[in-house]
Design a protein around this motif. Structure first.
Motif, PDB file in Angstrom:
ATOM      1  N   PRO A 134      11.809  55.330 -64.765  1.00 28.45           N
ATOM      2  CA  PRO A 134      10.712  54.402 -65.072  1.00 28.45           C
ATOM      3  C   PRO A 134      10.568  53.306 -64.028  1.00 28.45           C
ATOM      4  O   PRO A 134       9.455  52.958 -63.636  1.00 28.45           O
ATOM      5  CB  PRO A 134      11.116  53.833 -66.433  1.00 28.45           C
ATOM      6  CG  PRO A 134      11.988  54.857 -67.035  1.00 28.45           C
ATOM      7  CD  PRO A 134      12.737  55.472 -65.910  1.00 28.45           C
ATOM      8  N   MET A 181       8.537  53.730 -60.737  1.00 31.08           N
ATOM      9  CA  MET A 181       7.086  53.635 -60.695  1.00 31.08           C
ATOM     10  C   MET A 181       6.610  52.473 -59.834  1.00 31.08           C
ATOM     11  O   MET A 181       5.426  52.260 -59.661  1.00 31.08           O
ATOM     12  CB  MET A 181       6.539  53.473 -62.113  1.00 31.08           C
ATOM     13  CG  MET A 181       6.825  54.662 -62.969  1.00 31.08           C
ATOM     14  SD  MET A 181       6.194  56.164 -62.216  1.00 31.08           S
ATOM     15  CE  MET A 181       7.558  57.274 -62.451  1.00 31.08           C
ATOM     16  N   GLU A 182       7.563  51.694 -59.304  1.00 31.40           N
ATOM     17  CA  GLU A 182       7.190  50.629 -58.387  1.00 31.40           C
ATOM     18  C   GLU A 182       6.629  51.182 -57.094  1.00 31.40           C
ATOM     19  O   GLU A 182       5.982  50.477 -56.333  1.00 31.40           O
ATOM     20  CB  GLU A 182       8.391  49.737 -58.080  1.00 31.40           C
ATOM     21  CG  GLU A 182       8.913  48.938 -59.258  1.00 31.40           C
ATOM     22  CD  GLU A 182       7.932  47.876 -59.689  1.00 31.40           C
ATOM     23  OE1 GLU A 182       7.013  47.569 -58.922  1.00 31.40           O
ATOM     24  OE2 GLU A 182       8.092  47.365 -60.819  1.00 31.40           O
ATOM     25  N   THR A 201       1.485  55.245 -56.232  1.00 28.53           N
ATOM     26  CA  THR A 201       1.250  56.238 -57.261  1.00 28.53           C
ATOM     27  C   THR A 201       1.325  57.688 -56.765  1.00 28.53           C
ATOM     28  O   THR A 201       1.864  58.533 -57.464  1.00 28.53           O
ATOM     29  CB  THR A 201      -0.098  55.967 -57.928  1.00 28.53           C
ATOM     30  OG1 THR A 201      -0.121  54.625 -58.334  1.00 28.53           O
ATOM     31  CG2 THR A 201      -0.285  56.858 -59.122  1.00 28.53           C
ATOM     32  N   SER A 234       4.767  58.594 -57.101  1.00 30.85           N
ATOM     33  CA  SER A 234       5.164  58.811 -58.484  1.00 30.85           C
ATOM     34  C   SER A 234       4.706  60.185 -58.929  1.00 30.85           C
ATOM     35  O   SER A 234       5.423  60.895 -59.636  1.00 30.85           O
ATOM     36  CB  SER A 234       4.531  57.755 -59.387  1.00 30.85           C
ATOM     37  OG  SER A 234       4.831  56.481 -58.887  1.00 30.85           O
ATOM     38  N   HIS A 258       8.212  61.822 -58.470  1.00 30.41           N
ATOM     39  CA  HIS A 258       8.850  61.407 -59.720  1.00 30.41           C
ATOM     40  C   HIS A 258       8.194  62.008 -60.937  1.00 30.41           C
ATOM     41  O   HIS A 258       8.436  61.583 -62.049  1.00 30.41           O
ATOM     42  CB  HIS A 258       8.879  59.885 -59.779  1.00 30.41           C
ATOM     43  CG  HIS A 258       9.578  59.315 -58.603  1.00 30.41           C
ATOM     44  ND1 HIS A 258       9.012  58.410 -57.746  1.00 30.41           N
ATOM     45  CD2 HIS A 258      10.795  59.591 -58.090  1.00 30.41           C
ATOM     46  CE1 HIS A 258       9.847  58.135 -56.779  1.00 30.41           C
ATOM     47  NE2 HIS A 258      10.934  58.840 -56.958  1.00 30.41           N
ATOM     48  N   LYS A 306       1.417  53.390 -66.376  1.00 31.21           N
ATOM     49  CA  LYS A 306       2.264  54.184 -65.479  1.00 31.21           C
ATOM     50  C   LYS A 306       3.665  54.362 -66.047  1.00 31.21           C
ATOM     51  O   LYS A 306       4.286  55.409 -65.910  1.00 31.21           O
ATOM     52  CB  LYS A 306       2.339  53.495 -64.113  1.00 31.21           C
ATOM     53  CG  LYS A 306       1.860  54.387 -62.983  1.00 31.21           C
ATOM     54  CD  LYS A 306       1.948  53.667 -61.674  1.00 31.21           C
ATOM     55  CE  LYS A 306       2.739  54.474 -60.678  1.00 31.21           C
ATOM     56  NZ  LYS A 306       2.874  53.761 -59.397  1.00 31.21           N
ATOM     57  N   ARG A 307       4.142  53.306 -66.711  1.00 24.67           N
ATOM     58  CA  ARG A 307       5.452  53.400 -67.360  1.00 24.67           C
ATOM     59  C   ARG A 307       5.414  54.432 -68.477  1.00 24.67           C
ATOM     60  O   ARG A 307       6.373  55.173 -68.692  1.00 24.67           O
ATOM     61  CB  ARG A 307       5.854  52.056 -67.952  1.00 24.67           C
ATOM     62  CG  ARG A 307       6.083  51.021 -66.918  1.00 24.67           C
ATOM     63  CD  ARG A 307       7.538  50.855 -66.695  1.00 24.67           C
ATOM     64  NE  ARG A 307       7.697  50.226 -65.398  1.00 24.67           N
ATOM     65  CZ  ARG A 307       8.799  49.574 -65.045  1.00 24.67           C
ATOM     66  NH1 ARG A 307       9.786  49.488 -65.888  1.00 24.67           N
ATOM     67  NH2 ARG A 307       8.902  49.060 -63.864  1.00 24.67           N
ATOM     68  N   ALA A 324       5.750  57.587 -67.009  1.00 25.07           N
ATOM     69  CA  ALA A 324       7.115  57.790 -66.524  1.00 25.07           C
ATOM     70  C   ALA A 324       8.025  58.214 -67.665  1.00 25.07           C
ATOM     71  O   ALA A 324       8.802  59.174 -67.542  1.00 25.07           O
ATOM     72  CB  ALA A 324       7.634  56.511 -65.887  1.00 25.07           C
ATOM     73  N   PHE A 363      -0.827  61.173 -63.445  1.00 25.80           N
ATOM     74  CA  PHE A 363      -0.404  60.071 -62.574  1.00 25.80           C
ATOM     75  C   PHE A 363      -1.498  59.710 -61.599  1.00 25.80           C
ATOM     76  O   PHE A 363      -1.746  58.547 -61.315  1.00 25.80           O
ATOM     77  CB  PHE A 363       0.868  60.454 -61.811  1.00 25.80           C
ATOM     78  CG  PHE A 363       2.102  59.959 -62.469  1.00 25.80           C
ATOM     79  CD1 PHE A 363       2.357  58.602 -62.537  1.00 25.80           C
ATOM     80  CD2 PHE A 363       3.011  60.821 -63.033  1.00 25.80           C
ATOM     81  CE1 PHE A 363       3.496  58.137 -63.154  1.00 25.80           C
ATOM     82  CE2 PHE A 363       4.144  60.361 -63.651  1.00 25.80           C
ATOM     83  CZ  PHE A 363       4.386  59.023 -63.715  1.00 25.80           C
ATOM     84  N   CYS A 377      -3.992  57.667 -63.340  1.00 26.13           N
ATOM     85  CA  CYS A 377      -3.491  56.294 -63.475  1.00 26.13           C
ATOM     86  C   CYS A 377      -3.583  55.571 -62.146  1.00 26.13           C
ATOM     87  O   CYS A 377      -3.931  54.387 -62.078  1.00 26.13           O
ATOM     88  CB  CYS A 377      -2.039  56.296 -63.936  1.00 26.13           C
ATOM     89  SG  CYS A 377      -1.847  56.849 -65.619  1.00 26.13           S
TER      90      CYS A 377
END
Lengths: 331, 115, 760
Positions: free
Chosen positions: C280, C283-284, C287, C290, C294, C345-346, C349, C386, C389
């Motif tokens: 989680p 996600m920094e 995108t 991510s 991820h 986004k979290r 995740a 994602f 987002c």
């Protein structure tokens, strides 16, 4: 093997000698130079006498022995005087005496050339340089000044410690020598004739000299020493028989008949000859290095002398400047 | 054969005068030179003392040469003399230089390495 | 689900072994084209490129790589081939077995590999196109840096899946970990991003240690790291037949430990409980990262590892059950957390973590087809989600809070994003006839079919989780994309990587460069451009079409099953239904589970009637379609009731008129502190901090003091002693010649005295 000298006498005399040296070293107030010298000389003399008595007891003796004790005593006594005398000039002169005595010892040791070289180089050259420098570097006393040695010549530095450590070293050295020398194996004598055979021209010269003197057994002017012949036809080595002390001689120049001639009975190897042979044959590289060292010493001396002159001139210039500025300030 | 004072060559081994005699003389002379080097403060005398130590080693070398009936020891003494000469030349030049610097022959003045 | 003939494990492996051939050299282009992109982009960086050239280089190379992959699929599908680029390690210290180590830089291409290669290269290409627009604000150094790491990631990922030995896998494993670190920390001026990058790296270390130990143990025990040799080794085959014949005790502990350690590695990389905490935070990163790393590819590396090494996992009687339990716990835990988050986004995740849990459970239920199918479908729809987002974040200046966004469906230019989001959500929620529906069902059904340690309980948990998944997925959709048009701009402008680029980038986007300072009034969200929309549309189509995979060769559980038939994972696929045979002595799969005397099968015999378990008395393969659909639709309905917009269905369902308020607020208020706990991720991070970080910090302080006082003290003492000694001996250095001469003479005298005393 029995000890050369009784250890008790040895150590006692070493202590006594140390005392003598200690006393005779220059000191600030009282001057015990003479008694110290006497004590030291006594100690040395006793040791030498002890050694001599041993030799006499063993039935040896004779002139060389006497000379040995004489020269040894002179060398040590003048050495002691040299290190204790407050005046450097006297020290240098006493050192010359030591060298001369050492030359005597060298003569007893059959080192004729060394003795001569020592006198010439040390006493002749080096010590003269020393004396010269002593004269140069000593401040000339002015009129009103009482002639007096500077304090660093009059007062020894740490005499007690120096004497103790020096004589401790001596005691140890003599102990070990007494123990170690008898262990050395005496070698068989070198056959001097083998070296002599390396000098055929000397032999030929001696043989011709005999003929000139009219004696029998020499060689005639028409005769030459015979050479062996190499495989390629060139003449080789001289034919010399070392064991029988004979040479092969060619009767006429065209070759042919030869005859065997014995060496003169009194033909012996000269000392210079022997040393020179050993030096050139055995240590040619060392000679080169020694030459380089001498060259470096010469160059170094020149450089030092030049530098010293420059410093002098710099100092003069600085002095002149300071003087000039001072005059400018005052006027 | 009776030995003479300056005989040539090495006729035979040392007899009554053993190697020890000469080495003892050498040791004493070396010690005297050492003591002189330590105690005397005059630079010239100090160098004289080192010359005496050279002499002591010379006696030892010649005595060994005689003992072993070899000439190498004497050849070595020749080199010692050479080095002594070179050393004397340089050392005396230095002494003169030092004297010019400080107007004294006192060796203990020079202590730049003092810790 | 259908019943396969119970082919024996050993013969299945032997079939796979016989087919190992040499692949043509051109397949080397697949991993090396991304590497070429890295090299070219590095050159761009060296020459200070300020254009979008790196993006097009990357897209071109990745597309080339994808095309070659498709060619390879056409040419090599169904076979097992190897190709060696160069000899990497070729060590030998004897002639015996295990006295040489060969690990070539070579590639092992079978169907499992091809599957991964296809979706890795395909998705990477699409996402690179997307990123070329998404990263526009950072054209210049940052842009180049991004694409260098991007290309390097694809190269590493391909090494991981294509490598023909475990060392190559390890190389790729660490490579993707590095790229993940670099890309999470892309906005390196943002402290959160740096912290997240470090967290990801450190947590992954724990898993990677497990993997490293597993690889080492493999070499120590089997004497080889090469798949080809390993899977064909008589030793492994012997173990497999031993397990098959019910002599599981004959497998040495060492061989069983291999699976356990590999499993730890898989947990770390694939973000499973308890090592999920990094994902989680990851996600920094930007995108696209991510989406690709991820969500779609890197986090499936753990799945790949288990699928690839399934024969080894079968040796341990504990490894797969642990995987199943951990996967299920992860799925449930992440889903509960996801329900309470507000950052979209979290939420995605946590949904990724949750879905990964599904996949692990699927693999562990001996349904490699289900697990891998879910990997593939998930890769597409999660990437789609994602990217949607990301588009929202891109358009609203970093705004991700679903309480501050509403009604995007009705805004001009956002329709494609909304439709893409809807398709993704439908897939994720498992609405019937979507790809996610079929793949999830396969896993769920298998949970009830497979006898094991409480597997049917896990099945119910997973079903519940499926409902929760539907809820939180559609929560996002209803909140952000439906309802009245309301929005607030985010407080940052596409992240804060390089503010020097911000102004020009802002102009290029057609809105005020300082827009992030004045939130409402003058802020104009900019709708995504052609490239983003194009990618979203493509992915939407692909996500829909992925459902079709299920209908290709249905007798083998769909196209995935067809693919897996010829891979190492196949070994277990055929064992899928004969797996029961592993736990019975007589090898008769039918009716054997009733006997209590037979190991684990006996313990759970009540779940297994005949070859299959059952769910409420029905065949799970058949009823699961309906049950999971019910759960999914229920979740959606609850989401619609709670978050749906007013007017969705005449006021009863929906009724939200504001961005920030909904019916669930009231429900949450009644639940007391539980929603807050869930929002705070059940305080797992704080728990880890308390359990691990704080003690470590204390210990490190202690060691720091020890280092400072004891070690430094000793070192300083050894420095101090000589100094003091020197100070004591200083007077001896008078500097006067006589003193030195005296001490030398005295010293020689004393030494001689000692020598004389001792020797004479």
């Amino acid at each position: 093997m029995e000890a050369v000298i009784s250890p008790i006498i040895l150590y006692a005399m070493i202590v006594l000698g140390a005392l003598g040296v200690l006393l005779s070293l220059p000191r600030a107030r009282a001057n015990f130079a003479l008694p110290g010298f006497l004590i030291g000389a006594t100690a040395g003399g006793v040791v030498l006498l002890a050694l001599a008595s041993k030799a006499v007891a063993e039935g040896g003796g004779g002139l060389p022995n006497l000379y040995f004790y004489l020269f040894g005593f002179v060398a040590l006594a003048s050495g002691l005087r040299m290190i204790t005398h407050p005046k450097p000039v006297y020290s240098a002169l006493y050192f010359i005496m030591t060298i001369l005595a050492t030359c005597g010892l060298f003569l007893i040791l059959s080192a004729v050339f060394m003795a001569a070289a020592l006198v010439i180089i040390y006493a002749g050259a080096i010590l003269i340089t020393y004396l010269f420098v002593i004269m140069l570097a000593t401040q000339s006393p002015t009129e009103e000044m009482v002639e007096e040695q500077p304090v660093f010549d009059r007062v020894a530095r740490e005499p007690v410690l120096a004497t103790i450590s020096g004589f401790l070293l001596l005691a140890m050295l003599s102990t070990m020598l007494a123990k170690g020398v008898p262990m050395l194996v005496t070698p068989s004598a070198t056959n001097a004739d083998e070296i002599l055979a390396q000098f055929p021209h000397d032999i030929e010269k001696a043989l011709r000299h005999r003929t000139t003197m009219g004696d029998e057994g020499g060689i005639l002017p028409t005769e030459t020493l015979a050479r062996s012949v190499n495989e390629d036809g060139t003449p080789g080595e001289f034919v010399i028989d070392v064991a029988n002390r004979t040479v092969l001689v060619q009767v006429d120049a065209e070759g042919g008949a030869t005859r065997t001639v014995a060496w003169p009975e009194d033909l012996e190897l000269g000392h210079v000859q022997a040393v020179g042979y050993e030096l050139i044959k055995g240590h040619p590289g060392a000679i080169e290095i020694a030459g380089v060292i001498l060259l470096m010493a010469m160059v170094g001396s020149v450089v030092l002398a030049r530098k010293h002159m420059q410093i002098d001139e710099d100092a003069k210039r600085a002095q002149a400047q300071s003087l000039a500025s001072r005059e400018g300030a005052s006027s | 054969m009776m030995t003479t004072l300056a005989q040539s060559g090495f006729p035979e081994a040392m007899t009554t005068l053993t190697l020890y005699h000469y080495l003892f003389i050498s040791a004493v002379m070396f010690t005297l030179g050492l003591i002189g080097f330590i105690t005397r403060r005059n630079l010239i005398v100090m160098f004289l003392c080192t010359e005496m130590m050279f002499q002591a080693s010379g006696i030892a070398l010649v005595a060994f040469s005689r003992f072993y009936l070899e000439y190498t020891g004497q050849v070595f003494v020749i080199f010692v003399l050479t080095i002594a000469a070179a050393e004397a030349a340089l050392a005396l030049a230095l002494v003169v230089l030092l004297f010019k610097r400080n107007e004294t022959l006192d060796g203990s003045v020079w202590s730049l390495l003092k810790g | 689900m259908m019943i396969s003939p119970a082919t024996s494990l050993a013969s299945g492996a032997a079939d796979a072994a016989a087919a190992v051939g040499a692949a043509p050299t051109w397949v080397l282009a697949i991993p090396f084209l991304p590497m070429l992109a890295v090299v070219l982009n590095t050159l761009c960086a060296v020459f200070g490129n300020k254009t979008k050239l790196p993006a097009w280089i990357t897209v071109g190379c990745l597309a080339g790589s994808f095309v070659v992959t498709m060619l390879a699929y056409m040419a090599l599908s169904g076979e097992t081939n190897t190709v060696t680029a160069w000899h990497w390690f070729d060590l030998s210290w004897g002639d015996g077995v295990g006295q040489s180590m060969v690990a070539n830089f070579g590639f092992y291409i079978d169907n499992l590999t091809l599957l991964w290669m296809m979706f890795v290269t395909g998705l990477a290409t699409l996402i690179a196109i997307y990123a070329s627009e998404y990263m526009e604000h950072d054209v210049g150094k940052g842009y180049t840096r991004f694409f260098v790491a991007f290309g390097l990631f694809v190269f590493s990922m391909l090494c991981l899946v294509m490598g023909d030995n475990l060392l190559m896998l390890y190389l790729g494993w660490e490579g993707v970990g590095l790229c993940s670190y670099l890309l999470i920390g892309y906005f390196y001026k943002k402290p959160e991003a740096v912290a997240a990058a470090k967290k990801a790296f450190i947590v992954n270390r724990i898993g990677d240690l497990g993997l490293a130990i597993g690889v080492m143990l493999t070499f120590v025990h089997f004497g080889t790291l090469e798949y080809e040799v390993l899977f064909n080794s008589a030793q492994l085959q012997g173990y497999i037949s031993a397990v098959q014949e019910g002599r599981a005790g004959d497998v040495p502990l060492m061989a069983q430990l291999i699976a356990v350690f590999l499993m730890i590695g898989a947990f770390g990389k694939s973000a499973q409980f308890p090592l999920y905490v990094w994902l989680p935070d990851a996600m920094e990163g930007p995108t696209p990262v991510s989406a690709l790393i991820h969500a779609a590819t890197m986090v499936t590396a753990g799945l790949y590892l288990i699928a690839r090494m399934l024969p080894v996992f079968l040796l341990s009687e504990w490894a797969l059950p642990v995987v199943a339990w951990v996967g299920t716990i992860t799925a449930l835990l992440a889903a509960t957390i996801g329900m309470a988050q507000f950052d979209i986004k979290r939420i995605m995740a946590y949904s990724t973590v949750s879905q990964l849990g599904y996949m692990f459970a699927g693999l562990a239920f001996l349904s490699s087809t289900g697990g891998v199918f879910h990997v593939v479908t998930h890769a597409f729809f999660k990437a789609l989600l994602f990217l949607c987002c990301g588009a929202v974040m891109h358009g609203f200046a970093g705004q991700l809070d679903l309480r501050k966004l509403s009604g995007l469906w009705h805004m001009k230019g956002w329709r494609i994003v909304s439709i893409g989001m809807l398709i993704g959500c439908l897939n994720l929620a498992g609405v019937p006839f979507t790809a996610g529906y079929f793949s999830k069902d396969m896993i769920l059904a298998e949970a009830f079919v497979t006898p094991g340690y409480g597997y049917s309980f896990l099945g119910w948990v997973l079903l519940l989780t499926a409902g929760m998944t539907a809820y939180y997925t559609f929560r996002v959709f209803f909140r952000v994309f439906t309802g009245p048009v309301q929005y607030e701009a985010g407080d940052e402008h596409h992240g804060s990587d390089d503010h020097s680029h911000e102004h020009e980038a802002g102009d290029a986007h057609g809105h005020d460069g300082h827009s992030h300072e004045d939130h409402h009034g003058h802020f104009h969200p900019h709708a995504p451009g052609m490239r983003i929309n194009g990618v979203l549309a493509t992915l939407s189509v692909l996500a829909i079409l992925a459902a079709g995979l299920y209908f290709i060769s249905p007798e083998k559980h769909g196209w995935i099953g067809d693919m897996l038939e010829e891979s190492t994972a196949h070994n277990i696929y055929t064992a899928d239904h004969s797996s029961a045979a592993m736990f019975v002595i007589d090898g008769d799969a039918h009716g054997a589970h009733g006997h209590d005397s037979h190991g684990h099968a006996g313990d759970h015999g009540d779940h297994a009637h005949g070859a299959h378990g059952s769910i409420l008395g029905y065949d799970p393969h058949k009823v699961m379609y309906y049950i999971s659909a019910v759960f999914g639709l229920t979740g959606i309905l609850i989401a619609a009731w709670a978050h749906g917009p007013k007017g969705l269905v005449s006021g009863f369902i929906g009724g939200r008129v504001e961005a920030g308020k909904c019916r669930m607020d009231g429900v949450a208020a009644k639940l007391g502190p539980i929603p807050r706990w869930a929002e705070n991720k059940w305080y797992v991070d704080e728990f880890y901090a308390f359990i691990f970080v704080t003690p470590l910090r204390v210990v490190s302080h202690i060691f720091h003091m020890i280092d400072k006082l004891l070690v430094d003290g000793l070192v300083n003492l050894f420095g101090y002693l000589p100094r003091m000694l020197g100070r004591g001996a200083q007077p001896g250095q008078s500097g006067v010649l006589h003193g030195y001469a005296l001490s030398m003479a005295g010293g020689v005298g004393v030494i001689l005295f000692i020598v004389a005393w001792v020797t004479l």
